[in-house]
Design an enzyme around this catalytic site. Structure first.
Site, PDB file in Angstrom:
ATOM      1  N   ASP A 400      -4.721  -4.872 -13.064  1.00  0.00           N
ATOM      2  CA  ASP A 400      -4.043  -5.237 -11.824  1.00  0.00           C
ATOM      3  C   ASP A 400      -2.605  -4.736 -11.897  1.00  0.00           C
ATOM      4  OD1 ASP A 400      -4.208  -7.451  -9.414  1.00  0.00           O
ATOM      5  OD2 ASP A 400      -2.217  -7.309 -10.297  1.00  0.00           O
ATOM      6  N   ILE A 401      -2.092  -4.184 -10.792  1.00  0.00           N
ATOM      7  CA  ILE A 401      -0.710  -3.701 -10.763  1.00  0.00           C
ATOM      8  C   ILE A 401       0.223  -4.902 -10.676  1.00  0.00           C
ATOM      9  CG2 ILE A 401       0.969  -2.293  -9.504  1.00  0.00           C
ATOM     10  CD1 ILE A 401      -1.313  -0.626  -8.455  1.00  0.00           C
ATOM     11  N   ASN A 408       5.004  -2.926  -1.678  1.00  0.00           N
ATOM     12  CA  ASN A 408       4.680  -2.874  -0.251  1.00  0.00           C
ATOM     13  C   ASN A 408       5.810  -3.420   0.600  1.00  0.00           C
ATOM     14  OD1 ASN A 408       2.147  -1.652  -0.309  1.00  0.00           O
ATOM     15  ND2 ASN A 408       1.078  -3.588  -0.673  1.00  0.00           N
ATOM     16  N   HIS A 413       3.683  -0.045   3.253  1.00  0.00           N
ATOM     17  CA  HIS A 413       2.294   0.093   2.811  1.00  0.00           C
ATOM     18  C   HIS A 413       1.891   1.551   2.591  1.00  0.00           C
ATOM     19  CE1 HIS A 413       1.010  -4.123   3.155  1.00  0.00           C
ATOM     20  NE2 HIS A 413       1.902  -4.201   4.140  1.00  0.00           N
ATOM     21  N   ASP A 417       0.069   2.758  -0.698  1.00  0.00           N
ATOM     22  CA  ASP A 417      -1.190   3.496  -0.790  1.00  0.00           C
ATOM     23  C   ASP A 417      -1.054   4.694  -1.726  1.00  0.00           C
ATOM     24  OD1 ASP A 417      -2.329   1.729   0.936  1.00  0.00           O
ATOM     25  OD2 ASP A 417      -2.196   3.015   2.704  1.00  0.00           O
ATOM     26  N   GLU A 443      -4.965  -4.185  -5.197  1.00  0.00           N
ATOM     27  CA  GLU A 443      -4.421  -3.484  -6.357  1.00  0.00           C
ATOM     28  C   GLU A 443      -5.218  -3.768  -7.623  1.00  0.00           C
ATOM     29  OE1 GLU A 443      -2.018  -7.359  -5.949  1.00  0.00           O
ATOM     30  OE2 GLU A 443      -3.078  -5.936  -4.669  1.00  0.00           O
ATOM     31  N   ARG A 463      -3.489   2.306 -24.389  1.00  0.00           N
ATOM     32  CA  ARG A 463      -3.046   3.679 -24.098  1.00  0.00           C
ATOM     33  C   ARG A 463      -2.826   3.877 -22.598  1.00  0.00           C
ATOM     34  NH1 ARG A 463      -7.125   6.135 -26.017  1.00  0.00           N
ATOM     35  NH2 ARG A 463      -8.147   6.829 -24.089  1.00  0.00           N
TER      36      ARG A 463
END
Length: 525
Positions: A400-401, A408, A413, A417, A443, A463
């Site tokens: 997950d970011i 955003n 947005h 994207d 995300e 990594r």
């Protein structure tokens, strides 16, 4: 033993059925459209007619009231010179009463409210102090006045018109007035009673208090009208038409117009059912005129369907006898007079090939996320089914970011994207051909690593985390990711539990400060 083919409708019947069905649908559509148009026209005509009629009656009533006020004004001018002469008062009151049928009664009252003269004399009110509501209003207003309806001491529902009497020097002497008794024969009956009450249509008059001043049902005179949008509009000075449901629950088409001088409203309305009564016979007439043309059209379509279907019918018949030696010759003798029949075999093969190609593309699109090009949830489910069916162990990276909402909110947005697309590219660059990359939504991403143990998967995750941390992003800042790692060993272990453990590990990574890798075997969540 040869098995007969299943019974199927032939092309000629199908074409004819489609043509007949299409013709019937078109006929029904045209009939319905005609019905709606005629219905709309009848309603519009009725609304316009009622509006015009109400406007005409309102103009007539306005003209009467104006004329009545002028009569009273003339009498007031005459009385200004002879107000102290009883004979002048009697003569003028009788003249007003007898000269026209504008008033049921006429009275002259002085500035102290004492009635000085009346017509007809049989009223015997001369010398008395006026107690009527209209008289009190006239004394207070000292201007031309049309009173609101009120009950007289004798129990009559009255509208009182009055005009003040002044001397030439401007001294107020009293007023001259005329009473219209609404529940007796009166001028409103004469003006409005000429309406021909056909098909349940009728007119009525209301004042600003929503009291009925005129109605074809005498019992309703003086009663109050309830909530009604038409009456609201006309009492606000509006003029027009519209649909309304009356107090008996009947749908009516009403036209309305105001009488500005008195603040009254006139409504002319007709039942919707009566308005639409001619529509049935009109539509039967339309149907009678349309049916012969429709029958001839169907016959023409039947002949055309026969000629279109005949070459294909013959080709289909010969296709069932392809093993017979003269089949080729018989097919050559079939007259294929249009291109589709002559090219049937090739067109079918091309069509099948194109259909398969499009179905394959559609199948691929259904499993692909359009923004990143990675597989979506449907593709993930399909990949999991394949791995479990082969009992092929694999590891799961749930990532997950971190703080993606901030990207955003800060940059929009569109930039968000682009960041998602950039991350998808990094996943591809760090993955093996056998790895399965999926966007799980927003995300969140899932990476399936076939034949990979959890410790090796954790190394790959680390990594990848470092790669993302040092990558240049389109918005000029760096981003980080948090990852959870779990492993499916094969056998009877539930896939849902393994996915849940990866999510729990990801949640643990978020809770521990983000930008790190947590293995499911290390967490106690």
């Amino acid at each position: 033993m040869r098995i007969p083919p299943p019974l199927r409708p032939n092309l000629r019947r199908l074409v004819l059925s489609v043509v007949v069905l299409t013709a019937l649908i078109m006929l029904a559509t045209a009939f319905h459209a005609s019905y709606r148009v005629q219905r709309h026209m009848l309603m519009d005509n009725a609304l316009e007619s009622n509006h015009a009629y109400a406007a005409k009656l309102a103009e007539s009533v306005e003209g009467f009231l104006d004329a009545a006020q002028q009569q009273l004004a003339h009498s007031a001018e005459v009385l200004g010179e002879g107000f102290d002469d009883e004979s002048v008062l009697l003569k003028e009151s009788e003249r007003l009463w007898l000269q026209t049928d504008s008033f049921n009664a006429v009275g002259i009252t002085d500035a102290q409210g004492v009635i000085r003269a009346t017509a007809p004399r049989q009223l015997h009110l001369a010398g008395q102090v006026s107690q009527s509501t209209g008289g009190q209003q006239a004394l207070e207003a000292r201007r031309p006045l049309i009173s609101a309806p009120y009950l007289s001491p004798a129990g009559n529902l009255i509208v009182f018109l009055s005009h003040p009497v002044f001397t030439r020097k401007g001294k107020y002497l009293g007023y001259v007035g005329g009473a219209i008794r609404l529940k007796h024969k009166n001028i409103l009956n004469s003006l409005l009673g000429k309406h021909y009450y056909r098909d349940g249509s009728y007119i009525y008059v209301v004042d600003q208090t929503r009291r009925l001043l005129y109605h074809p049902d005498p019992a309703r005179l003086g009663t109050m009208v309830g909530a009604n949008a038409i009456i609201d509009n006309v009492l606000e000075g509006g003029s027009g038409s519209g649909s309304v449901r009356n107090s008996q629950g009947i749908d009516m088409l009403a036209g309305y117009a105001p009488v500005p001088l008195a603040g009254w409203g006139i409504v002319a309305q007709r039942p919707l059912e009566s308005t639409l009564a001619p529509l049935d016979s009109l539509m039967m007439n339309v149907l009678g005129r349309t049916a012969p043309i429709a029958l001839l059209t169907l016959l023409a379509f039947w002949a055309l369907a026969y000629f279109i279907a005949r070459p294909l019918s013959l080709l289909a018949r010969q296709a069932r006898q392809m093993d017979a030696s003269p089949a080729a010759a018989r097919i050559q003798r079939i007259r294929s007079w249009y291109f589709e029949a002559a090219e049937l075999k090739r067109a079918m093969l091309i069509g099948i090939a194109l259909l398969q190609q499009k179905l394959g593309a559609a199948h691929l699109d259904a499993q692909t996320d359009p923004l990143t090009g990675l597989q979506n949830r449907r593709g993930l489910a399909r990949a999991l089914d394949g791995l479990t069916a082969l009992q092929r162990p694999f590891s799961i990276l749930a990532l997950d970011i971190d703080h993606f909402k901030r990207v955003n909110d800060t940059h929009g947005h569109d930039i968000g994207d682009v960041v998602l697309q950039k991350l998808a590219g990094l996943l591809r660059s760090e993955s093996r051909p056998s790895d399965i990359l999926c966007r799980n939504g927003g995300e969140e991403f899932i990476v399936l690593l076939p034949d990979t143990r959890e410790d090796a998967a954790a190394g790959i995750a680390e990594r990848l985390r470092r790669k993302v941390e040092t990558a240049d992003m389109p918005h000029g800042d760096t981003i980080t990711i948090s990852l959870g790692v779990s492993h499916w060993p094969g056998g009877a272990a539930a896939i849902e539990e393994v996915l849940k453990r990866a999510d729990q590990a990801l949640y643990r990574a978020k809770k521990m400060g983000r930008n790190q890798v947590v293995r499911a075997s290390e967490t106690t969540l």
